[in-house]
Design a protein around this motif. Structure first.
Motif, PDB file in Angstrom:
ATOM      1  N   ALA A 103       0.828  -1.208   0.000  1.00 11.37           N
ATOM      2  CA  ALA A 103       0.000   0.000   0.000  1.00 11.37           C
ATOM      3  C   ALA A 103       0.860   1.255   0.000  1.00 11.37           C
ATOM      4  CB  ALA A 103      -0.915  -0.016   1.225  1.00 11.37           C
ATOM      5  N   ARG A 104       1.982   1.194   0.708  1.00  4.69           N
ATOM      6  CA  ARG A 104       2.858   2.367   0.839  1.00  4.69           C
ATOM      7  C   ARG A 104       3.612   2.651  -0.461  1.00  4.69           C
ATOM      8  NH1 ARG A 104       4.748   0.755   5.302  1.00  4.69           N
ATOM      9  NH2 ARG A 104       6.655  -0.266   4.587  1.00  4.69           N
ATOM     10  N   GLN A 105       4.171   1.604  -1.058  1.00 13.25           N
ATOM     11  CA  GLN A 105       4.980   1.781  -2.268  1.00 13.25           C
ATOM     12  C   GLN A 105       4.196   1.552  -3.560  1.00 13.25           C
ATOM     13  OE1 GLN A 105       7.642   3.202  -2.074  1.00 13.25           O
ATOM     14  NE2 GLN A 105       8.466   2.843  -0.027  1.00 13.25           N
ATOM     15  N   ARG A 106       2.987   0.994  -3.428  1.00 12.05           N
ATOM     16  CA  ARG A 106       2.088   0.798  -4.576  1.00 12.05           C
ATOM     17  C   ARG A 106       2.673  -0.100  -5.656  1.00 12.05           C
ATOM     18  NH1 ARG A 106      -2.298   3.608  -4.681  1.00 12.05           N
ATOM     19  NH2 ARG A 106      -2.434   3.718  -6.959  1.00 12.05           N
ATOM     20  N   GLU A 107       3.473  -1.051  -5.239  1.00 15.28           N
ATOM     21  CA  GLU A 107       3.991  -2.088  -6.140  1.00 15.28           C
ATOM     22  C   GLU A 107       3.764  -3.447  -5.490  1.00 15.28           C
ATOM     23  OE1 GLU A 107       4.688  -1.378  -9.054  1.00 15.28           O
ATOM     24  OE2 GLU A 107       5.329   0.710  -9.052  1.00 15.28           O
ATOM     25  N   THR A 108       3.820  -4.500  -6.296  1.00 16.32           N
ATOM     26  CA  THR A 108       3.573  -5.848  -5.792  1.00 16.32           C
ATOM     27  C   THR A 108       4.726  -6.330  -4.913  1.00 16.32           C
ATOM     28  OG1 THR A 108       2.212  -6.443  -7.705  1.00 16.32           O
ATOM     29  CG2 THR A 108       3.196  -8.259  -6.464  1.00 16.32           C
ATOM     30  N   VAL A 109       4.374  -6.913  -3.783  1.00 18.67           N
ATOM     31  CA  VAL A 109       5.362  -7.457  -2.854  1.00 18.67           C
ATOM     32  C   VAL A 109       5.354  -8.981  -2.971  1.00 18.67           C
ATOM     33  CG1 VAL A 109       6.106  -7.607  -0.449  1.00 18.67           C
ATOM     34  CG2 VAL A 109       4.925  -5.558  -1.266  1.00 18.67           C
ATOM     35  N   ASN A 110       6.521  -9.562  -3.155  1.00 20.92           N
ATOM     36  CA  ASN A 110       6.661 -11.017  -3.229  1.00 20.92           C
ATOM     37  C   ASN A 110       7.707 -11.495  -2.229  1.00 20.92           C
ATOM     38  OD1 ASN A 110       4.926 -11.770  -5.535  1.00 20.92           O
ATOM     39  ND2 ASN A 110       6.336 -10.492  -6.705  1.00 20.92           N
ATOM     40  N   LEU A 111       7.512 -12.701  -1.754  1.00 21.60           N
ATOM     41  CA  LEU A 111       8.502 -13.346  -0.903  1.00 21.60           C
ATOM     42  C   LEU A 111       8.900 -14.650  -1.579  1.00 21.60           C
ATOM     43  CD1 LEU A 111       9.915 -13.011   1.905  1.00 21.60           C
ATOM     44  CD2 LEU A 111       8.208 -14.607   2.779  1.00 21.60           C
ATOM     45  N   TYR A 112      10.212 -14.810  -1.838  1.00 18.72           N
ATOM     46  CA  TYR A 112      10.717 -15.988  -2.542  1.00 18.72           C
ATOM     47  C   TYR A 112      11.680 -16.788  -1.657  1.00 18.72           C
ATOM     48  CZ  TYR A 112       9.187 -13.727  -6.907  1.00 18.72           C
ATOM     49  OH  TYR A 112       8.455 -13.140  -7.902  1.00 18.72           O
ATOM     50  N   VAL A 113      11.670 -18.093  -1.873  1.00 15.97           N
ATOM     51  CA  VAL A 113      12.672 -18.971  -1.274  1.00 15.97           C
ATOM     52  C   VAL A 113      13.282 -19.811  -2.388  1.00 15.97           C
ATOM     53  CG1 VAL A 113      11.512 -19.075   0.970  1.00 15.97           C
ATOM     54  CG2 VAL A 113      11.010 -20.810  -0.770  1.00 15.97           C
ATOM     55  N   THR A 114      14.400 -20.425  -2.104  1.00 14.41           N
ATOM     56  CA  THR A 114      15.107 -21.234  -3.106  1.00 14.41           C
ATOM     57  C   THR A 114      14.661 -22.690  -3.067  1.00 14.41           C
ATOM     58  OG1 THR A 114      17.058 -19.821  -2.898  1.00 14.41           O
ATOM     59  CG2 THR A 114      17.388 -21.979  -3.900  1.00 14.41           C
ATOM     60  N   ARG A 115      14.447 -23.257  -4.257  1.00  8.94           N
ATOM     61  CA  ARG A 115      14.247 -24.703  -4.387  1.00  8.94           C
ATOM     62  C   ARG A 115      15.124 -25.179  -5.534  1.00  8.94           C
ATOM     63  NH1 ARG A 115      12.066 -29.014  -6.651  1.00  8.94           N
ATOM     64  NH2 ARG A 115      11.299 -27.903  -8.483  1.00  8.94           N
ATOM     65  N   ASP A 116      16.291 -25.695  -5.158  1.00 12.71           N
ATOM     66  CA  ASP A 116      17.270 -26.165  -6.122  1.00 12.71           C
ATOM     67  C   ASP A 116      17.658 -25.014  -7.059  1.00 12.71           C
ATOM     68  OD1 ASP A 116      18.986 -28.058  -7.236  1.00 12.71           O
ATOM     69  OD2 ASP A 116      17.529 -28.673  -8.735  1.00 12.71           O
ATOM     70  N   ILE A 117      17.378 -25.121  -8.359  1.00 10.53           N
ATOM     71  CA  ILE A 117      17.790 -24.081  -9.297  1.00 10.53           C
ATOM     72  C   ILE A 117      16.645 -23.102  -9.592  1.00 10.53           C
ATOM     73  CG2 ILE A 117      19.527 -25.552 -10.366  1.00 10.53           C
ATOM     74  CD1 ILE A 117      17.603 -25.965 -12.708  1.00 10.53           C
ATOM     75  N   TYR A 118      15.613 -23.140  -8.765  1.00 11.23           N
ATOM     76  CA  TYR A 118      14.480 -22.246  -8.956  1.00 11.23           C
ATOM     77  C   TYR A 118      14.234 -21.415  -7.696  1.00 11.23           C
ATOM     78  CZ  TYR A 118      13.520 -25.511 -12.757  1.00 11.23           C
ATOM     79  OH  TYR A 118      13.630 -26.298 -13.871  1.00 11.23           O
TER      80      TYR A 118
END
Length: 257
Positions: free
Chosen positions: A100-115
Motif C-alpha cells: 500500500a505504501r509503495q504501490r507495487e507488488t510485494v513477493n517473498l521468494y525462497v530457493t528450491r534447487d535451481i528455482y
C-alpha cells in the motif's frame, strides 16, 4: 524378469505422470476430462484411465459429470502445507502495508534447487502491476530476488543454473558479478533481465544461522522503477527484511515448537 532398477524407474515414471495429471488442475481449469489429460500428456487413454482411477481411489481426484476435480484427500496436504508455510501475522501485515505504501507488488521468494518459489504475495493496488502466483517457480539466472538468494551459492550451483539459462554456461561469471554487487549494496535490482519491461528490487531475509533464507521483493513495470524510486524501495525493503530476520524468520515459517 525386470531388474530392480527398471522397476524403480517405472515406479518413478508413474509417480511423475500422476503428478503431471494433478498439475493440469488450475484456477482457470478446475475440472479436466480424460480427453484433456490424454491431449495434454500424450499418454495412452488406457494409461490415463489407470492413473486417474488410482488418484481417485486415494482421494486426490474426484469424479464429476464433466470430468475430474481436485479430491478431498488434498485437503490434508493443503492443511499441512499451510501450517508449515503460512507467514506470521505480523509479516503478512507488513507485506500488505508495504504494498500500500509503495504501490507495487510485494513477493517473498525462497530457493528450491535451481528455482525460486513464490511463497507469499501482496498485489499492487495499481491497475498495471506485476503478479506472480503463490507456488510459481521462476528461474534463478536473472532477477533481483535471485541475486539476493544466491549470495552463498556454490560455484557448482551457479554452473547448473547458468547451463539452463538462455545465455549458456558462461553466464555463471555474470551471475557472480551480479551477486557480489547485490551483496555489497545490501539489495538486488533488475530491469528487464528476465522479462522486458519488468523491474524489481529485493532484500535478503536472514535465518537464525545468518544465511539468506528468503528474498523480499517489490516488482512492477520498469517505467515506474526510476533511480529515485529504486533507492526508496531498497530502503523500505531492507528495513522490513531486517525486522523479519530479527524476529527469527526461518523455514518452515511457522512458530518454533
Amino acid at each position: 524378469m525386470e531388474s530392480p532398477e527398471a522397476v524403480d524407474q517405472q515406479g518413478v515414471r508413474s509417480v511423475q505422470r500422476a503428478l503431471g495429471i494433478l498439475g493440469l488442475l488450475t484456477d482457470d481449469r478446475p475440472i479436466v476430462s480424460v480427453r484433456d489429460i490424454v491431449e495434454a500428456t500424450g499418454l495412452a487413454k488406457t494409461t490415463v484411465l489407470r492413473l486417474v482411477a488410482t488418484l481417485e481411489h486415494n482421494g486426490l481426484l474426484w469424479a464429476t459429470t464433466n470430468g475430474y476435480m481436485a479430491g478431498p484427500g488434498l485437503w490434508r496436504w493443503a492443511h499441512l502445507a499451510r501450517k508449515s508455510w503460512e507467514l506470521p501475522p505480523e509479516t503478512r501485515t507488513g507485506m500488505r502495508e508495504l504494498a500500500a505504501r509503495q504501490r507495487e507488488t510485494v513477493n517473498l521468494y525462497v530457493t528450491r534447487d535451481i528455482y525460486r518459489v513464490c511463497v507469499a504475495q501482496q498485489e499492487s493496488p495499481q491497475p498495471l502491476r506485476h503478479v506472480v502466483r503463490v507456488g510459481d517457480e521462476l528461474p534463478m539466472w536473472a532477477g533481483a530476488s535471485s541475486k539476493v538468494l544466491l549470495r552463498d551459492a556454490s560455484p557448482a550451483l551457479l554452473d547448473r543454473i547458468a547451463k539452463g539459462s538462455p545465455h549458456g554456461p558462461g553466464h555463471a561469471a555474470v551471475m557472480r558479478e551480479w551477486i557480489d554487487e547485490a551483496t555489497a549494496a545490501g539489495y538486488g535490482e533488475s530491469h528487464g533481465e528476465r522479462e522486458a519491461g519488468l523491474s524489481a528490487v529485493a532484500a535478503p531475509v536472514l535465518g537464525r544461522s545468518g544465511g539468506v533464507v528468503a528474498a523480499l521483493a517489490l516488482s512492477g513495470p520498469s517505467l515506474r522503477f526510476t533511480p529515485d524510486r529504486v533507492a526508496e524501495f531498497a530502503t523500505d525493503l531492507t528495513a522490513m527484511a531486517r525486522q523479519m530476520s530479527e524476529r527469527g524468520f526461518d523455514r518452515p515459517f511457522g512458530s518454533p515448537a
